[in-house]
Motif scaffolding. Sequence first.
Motif, PDB file in Angstrom:
ATOM      1  N   ALA A 138       1.603   9.925  -5.845  1.00 13.26           N
ATOM      2  CA  ALA A 138       2.335  11.111  -5.355  1.00 13.26           C
ATOM      3  C   ALA A 138       3.739  11.204  -5.912  1.00 13.26           C
ATOM      4  O   ALA A 138       3.008  12.413  -7.051  1.00 13.26           O
ATOM      5  N   VAL A 139       3.497  10.745  -6.200  1.00 15.63           N
ATOM      6  CA  VAL A 139       4.987  11.500  -7.891  1.00 15.63           C
ATOM      7  C   VAL A 139       4.024  11.079  -8.900  1.00 15.63           C
ATOM      8  O   VAL A 139       4.251  12.417  -9.684  1.00 15.63           O
TER       9      VAL A 139
ATOM     10  N   PRO B 212       0.612  -0.486   0.132  1.00 18.03           N
ATOM     11  CA  PRO B 212      -0.086  -0.247  -0.327  1.00 18.03           C
ATOM     12  C   PRO B 212       1.184   0.970   0.196  1.00 18.03           C
ATOM     13  O   PRO B 212       0.370   2.242  -0.370  1.00 18.03           O
ATOM     14  N   TRP B 213       1.913   1.228   0.696  1.00 12.84           N
ATOM     15  CA  TRP B 213       3.165   2.536   0.551  1.00 12.84           C
ATOM     16  C   TRP B 213       2.971   3.205  -0.482  1.00 12.84           C
ATOM     17  O   TRP B 213       3.517   4.221  -1.251  1.00 12.84           O
TER      18      TRP B 213
ATOM     19  N   ALA C 200       2.427  15.580 -12.707  1.00 13.01           N
ATOM     20  CA  ALA C 200       1.541  15.848 -13.079  1.00 13.01           C
ATOM     21  C   ALA C 200       1.196  17.413 -13.143  1.00 13.01           C
ATOM     22  O   ALA C 200       0.341  18.012 -14.037  1.00 13.01           O
ATOM     23  N   PHE C 201       1.276  17.997 -12.445  1.00 15.08           N
ATOM     24  CA  PHE C 201       0.548  19.054 -12.334  1.00 15.08           C
ATOM     25  C   PHE C 201       2.006  20.182 -12.493  1.00 15.08           C
ATOM     26  O   PHE C 201       2.206  21.427 -11.914  1.00 15.08           O
TER      27      PHE C 201
END
Length: 88
Positions: free
Chosen positions: A56-57, A48-49, A62-63
């Motif tokens: 998160a990456v 899960p981590w 993406a932004f």
Amino acid sequence: MEILFVIGFFLMLLLTGVSLLGVIAALIVATVLMFLGGLFALVIKLLPWLVLAVVAVWVYRAFTTPQGEVKLNRLKRKISKLERNGWR
């Protein structure tokens, strides 16, 4: 996981006979089984981590790329417009 050690140990003793060589072989096989079982358990525990880090990456990239900045500015404009119009 300790049950794997006990089962592997006794199976190897039964297969090889109770001798010094048999005990050494049983310890080696049991150690390998415990090592592989521990690695498998660790991967399952950390999965899960790892997925969270990948997400998160992906969101960060993406932004923060030039195309992502355009998307981020568009999202900010939509939020500002909703706040001006009183979306709450």
